[in-house]
Scaffold this active site. Structure first.
Site, PDB file in Angstrom:
ATOM      1  N   GLY A   1       0.851  -1.204   0.000  1.00  0.00           N
ATOM      2  CA  GLY A   1       0.000   0.000   0.000  1.00  0.00           C
ATOM      3  C   GLY A   1       0.876   1.238   0.000  1.00  0.00           C
ATOM      4  O   GLY A   1       1.886   1.287   0.707  1.00  0.00           O
TER       5      GLY A   1
ATOM      6  N   ARG B   1       1.104  -5.034  -5.099  1.00  0.00           N
ATOM      7  CA  ARG B   1       1.465  -6.211  -4.314  1.00  0.00           C
ATOM      8  C   ARG B   1       1.756  -7.305  -5.341  1.00  0.00           C
ATOM      9  O   ARG B   1       1.032  -7.438  -6.322  1.00  0.00           O
ATOM     10  CB  ARG B   1       0.323  -6.614  -3.382  1.00  0.00           C
ATOM     11  CG  ARG B   1       0.035  -5.502  -2.366  1.00  0.00           C
ATOM     12  CD  ARG B   1      -0.879  -5.948  -1.252  1.00  0.00           C
ATOM     13  NE  ARG B   1      -0.912  -4.918  -0.218  1.00  0.00           N
ATOM     14  CZ  ARG B   1      -1.825  -3.941  -0.155  1.00  0.00           C
ATOM     15  NH1 ARG B   1      -2.785  -3.874  -1.034  1.00  0.00           N
ATOM     16  NH2 ARG B   1      -1.760  -3.036   0.800  1.00  0.00           N
TER      17      ARG B   1
ATOM     18  N   ASP C   1       5.419  -4.990   5.885  1.00  0.00           N
ATOM     19  CA  ASP C   1       5.747  -6.371   6.198  1.00  0.00           C
ATOM     20  C   ASP C   1       5.950  -7.273   4.968  1.00  0.00           C
ATOM     21  O   ASP C   1       6.944  -7.999   4.862  1.00  0.00           O
ATOM     22  CB  ASP C   1       4.558  -6.917   7.013  1.00  0.00           C
ATOM     23  CG  ASP C   1       5.022  -7.812   8.111  1.00  0.00           C
ATOM     24  OD1 ASP C   1       6.234  -7.830   8.366  1.00  0.00           O
ATOM     25  OD2 ASP C   1       4.170  -8.507   8.695  1.00  0.00           O
TER      26      ASP C   1
ATOM     27  N   THR D   1       4.648   2.589   5.398  1.00  0.00           N
ATOM     28  CA  THR D   1       3.258   2.135   5.529  1.00  0.00           C
ATOM     29  C   THR D   1       2.534   3.031   6.520  1.00  0.00           C
ATOM     30  O   THR D   1       3.116   3.411   7.541  1.00  0.00           O
ATOM     31  CB  THR D   1       3.148   0.665   5.991  1.00  0.00           C
ATOM     32  OG1 THR D   1       1.795   0.418   6.440  1.00  0.00           O
ATOM     33  CG2 THR D   1       4.090   0.318   7.128  1.00  0.00           C
TER      34      THR D   1
ATOM     35  N   ASP E   1       0.277   2.109   8.407  1.00  0.00           N
ATOM     36  CA  ASP E   1      -0.250   1.305   9.518  1.00  0.00           C
ATOM     37  C   ASP E   1       0.575   1.380  10.806  1.00  0.00           C
ATOM     38  O   ASP E   1       0.074   1.068  11.872  1.00  0.00           O
ATOM     39  CB  ASP E   1      -0.355  -0.172   9.097  1.00  0.00           C
ATOM     40  CG  ASP E   1      -1.325  -0.367   7.948  1.00  0.00           C
ATOM     41  OD1 ASP E   1      -2.171   0.505   7.726  1.00  0.00           O
ATOM     42  OD2 ASP E   1      -1.229  -1.413   7.268  1.00  0.00           O
TER      43      ASP E   1
ATOM     44  N   ASP F   1       2.785  -0.673  11.771  1.00  0.00           N
ATOM     45  CA  ASP F   1       2.617  -2.020  12.334  1.00  0.00           C
ATOM     46  C   ASP F   1       3.905  -2.838  12.353  1.00  0.00           C
ATOM     47  O   ASP F   1       3.868  -4.062  12.378  1.00  0.00           O
ATOM     48  CB  ASP F   1       1.530  -2.775  11.554  1.00  0.00           C
ATOM     49  CG  ASP F   1       1.856  -2.893  10.070  1.00  0.00           C
ATOM     50  OD1 ASP F   1       2.811  -2.249   9.609  1.00  0.00           O
ATOM     51  OD2 ASP F   1       1.135  -3.626   9.373  1.00  0.00           O
TER      52      ASP F   1
ATOM     53  N   ARG G   1      -5.043  -2.143   9.199  1.00  0.00           N
ATOM     54  CA  ARG G   1      -4.981  -3.620   9.116  1.00  0.00           C
ATOM     55  C   ARG G   1      -5.097  -4.243  10.507  1.00  0.00           C
ATOM     56  O   ARG G   1      -6.081  -3.979  11.185  1.00  0.00           O
ATOM     57  CB  ARG G   1      -3.674  -4.038   8.434  1.00  0.00           C
ATOM     58  CG  ARG G   1      -3.794  -5.305   7.629  1.00  0.00           C
ATOM     59  CD  ARG G   1      -2.463  -5.651   7.020  1.00  0.00           C
ATOM     60  NE  ARG G   1      -2.169  -4.847   5.857  1.00  0.00           N
ATOM     61  CZ  ARG G   1      -2.534  -5.163   4.621  1.00  0.00           C
ATOM     62  NH1 ARG G   1      -3.198  -6.260   4.389  1.00  0.00           N
ATOM     63  NH2 ARG G   1      -2.231  -4.399   3.604  1.00  0.00           N
TER      64      ARG G   1
HETATM   65  O1  F6P Z   1      -1.339  -1.409   4.611  1.00  0.00           O
HETATM   66  C1  F6P Z   1      -1.931  -0.206   4.278  1.00  0.00           C
HETATM   67  C2  F6P Z   1      -3.412  -0.390   4.112  1.00  0.00           C
HETATM   68  O2  F6P Z   1      -3.983   0.850   3.742  1.00  0.00           O
HETATM   69  C3  F6P Z   1      -4.151  -0.974   5.319  1.00  0.00           C
HETATM   70  O3  F6P Z   1      -4.392  -0.027   6.318  1.00  0.00           O
HETATM   71  C4  F6P Z   1      -5.403  -1.520   4.669  1.00  0.00           C
HETATM   72  O4  F6P Z   1      -5.941  -2.582   5.420  1.00  0.00           O
HETATM   73  C5  F6P Z   1      -4.887  -2.026   3.345  1.00  0.00           C
HETATM   74  O5  F6P Z   1      -3.688  -1.310   3.071  1.00  0.00           O
HETATM   75  C6  F6P Z   1      -5.837  -1.832   2.180  1.00  0.00           C
HETATM   76  O6  F6P Z   1      -5.246  -2.372   1.059  1.00  0.00           O
HETATM   77  P1  F6P Z   1      -5.738  -2.219  -0.426  1.00  0.00           P
HETATM   78  O7  F6P Z   1      -4.881  -1.187  -1.083  1.00  0.00           O
HETATM   79  O8  F6P Z   1      -5.494  -3.562  -1.018  1.00  0.00           O
HETATM   80  O9  F6P Z   1      -7.177  -1.833  -0.388  1.00  0.00           O
END
Ligand code: F6P
Length: 355
Positions: free
Chosen positions: A11, A78, A109, A131, A133, A135, A177
């Protein structure tokens, strides 16, 4: 090293551009050239019809006018197939083919798992935490968290104004997340009355009770910050509750999961106080990085290159207190950083509901 690569993956996070800029300009300072890969590890796999879609040489000018921009100009994605050993070997061989001796991987991660694999295959890599997050346990802060927090704060201020005018409760779902940091920090900095996060067990009837009490105590709005992963720590059996409460019979939870608007409705019916739901969503990932994020990105991007210059790979860079650190990839989830129960207590103390 004479040539290194850089990519952003997972992300996006505000400050990723500032980190790429720092990598490029530090490398140039050390007489290294830099190749920027597009769309994370996909660019390294070189599958696009046109090469410029996979990678390009980055100069000092390529990163001009980028430090203040959100998103990532290298783009991101990803790459699910990157867990496969033959795909990882293909990546290493492509990197060697371009004369690349080290790689800076900016992300979270998942990005680190890819970087660790490449390092094991003999291509030195350094991870930079990008990120929203926050995390990653080894570092106090990740790049993008501060901006996301500020964005969430700005949104909550606005939501409080309308909630106050209508004397409603508001359930606001934020990202993160499995990590409650965005929620907890937003709750504290916006004066929210209630916060629900994945790291601390919570009960929905208690939440509804607090809403009731808040109203009795004269609160005009009740702001509840809900971390998107917080249903994992809910102790209430929602199916049973919805079955036993006539006003909630229409809600049928699956694996103790409901949507944010259903959760708001459950709170409304249990508390007897009008409750609305807002999901902040991707607004938290965009926007010009805060000063703090630009600072962190610049320091960590430069630190990553300094490590590669010393032929050191297999490491993730971060910050503890004011000190820049680096830890082996296998230790990125070890550390003090976990949801701070003390901060959660502060949310309660500041809300002045229970005493
Ligand atoms: O890891 C960053 C994040 O924005 C999280 O907070 C969220 O759960 C996820 O990515 C959403 O991912 P996507 O871009 O696949 O919707």
């Amino acid at each position: 090293m004479k040539r290194i690569g850089v990519l952003t993956s997972g992300g996006d996070a505000p400050g990723m551009n500032a980190a790429v800029r720092a990598v490029v300009r530090t490398a140039l300072h050390h007489d290294m050239s830099v190749v920027g890969f597009k769309r994370g590890y996909n660019g390294v796999l070189m599958r696009s019809p046109s090469q410029i879609d996979d990678f390009e040489i980055l100069t000092a000018r390529s990163v001009s006018d980028k430090i203040h921009r959100g998103g990532t100009f290298l783009r991101t994605a990803r790459c699910l197939e990157f867990v496969q050993p033959e795909i990882q070997k293909l990546a290493v061989s492509n990197l060697h083919g371009l004369g690349i001796e080290g790689l800076v991987c900016i992300g979270g991660d998942g990005t680190y798992r890819g970087a660790e694999a490449l390092n094991r295959l003999g291509l030195p890599t350094v991870g930079v935490p990008g990120t929203i997050d926050n995390d990653l346990a080894y570092t106090d802060f990740t790049i993008g968290f501060d901006t996301a927090l500020n964005t969430a704060c700005e949104c909550l201020n606005k939501i409080r104004e309308t909630s106050d005018s209508h004397e409603r409760a508001s359930l606001i779902t934020v990202m993160g997340r499995n990590c409650g940091d965005i929620a907890l920090h937003t709750a504290l900095t916006c004066g929210a009355e209630i916060c629900m996060i994945p790291e601390i067990p919570w009960d929905i009837e208690e939440v509804a009770d607090r809403v009731k009490w808040g109203v009795v105590r004269g609160k005009r709005s009740m702001i509840m910050v809900f971390a998107e992963g917080a249903l994992s720590s809910l102790t209430t059996d929602l199916a049973k509750l919805c079955q036993q409460t006539p006003a909630l019979n229409e809600i049928i939870p699956h694996n103790n999961r409901v949507t944010s608007s259903q959760l708001a409705l459950i709170i409304e019916k249990l508390s007897g106080h009008e409750t609305r739901s807002t999901v902040l969503g991707y607004i938290q990932r965009g926007g010009s990085p805060s000063g703090r994020d630009r600072m962190l990105a610049t320091q960590l991007g430069a630190h990553a290159v300094d490590l590669l210059k010393e032929d050191r790979g297999g490491l993730a860079v971060g910050i503890r207190g004011t000190k820049l650190i680096e830890v082996p990839f296998e230790d990125v989830q070890k550390g003090e950083h976990a949801a701070d129960a003390g901060l959660m207590d502060l949310v309660d103390i500041m809300a002045v509901i229970s005493h």
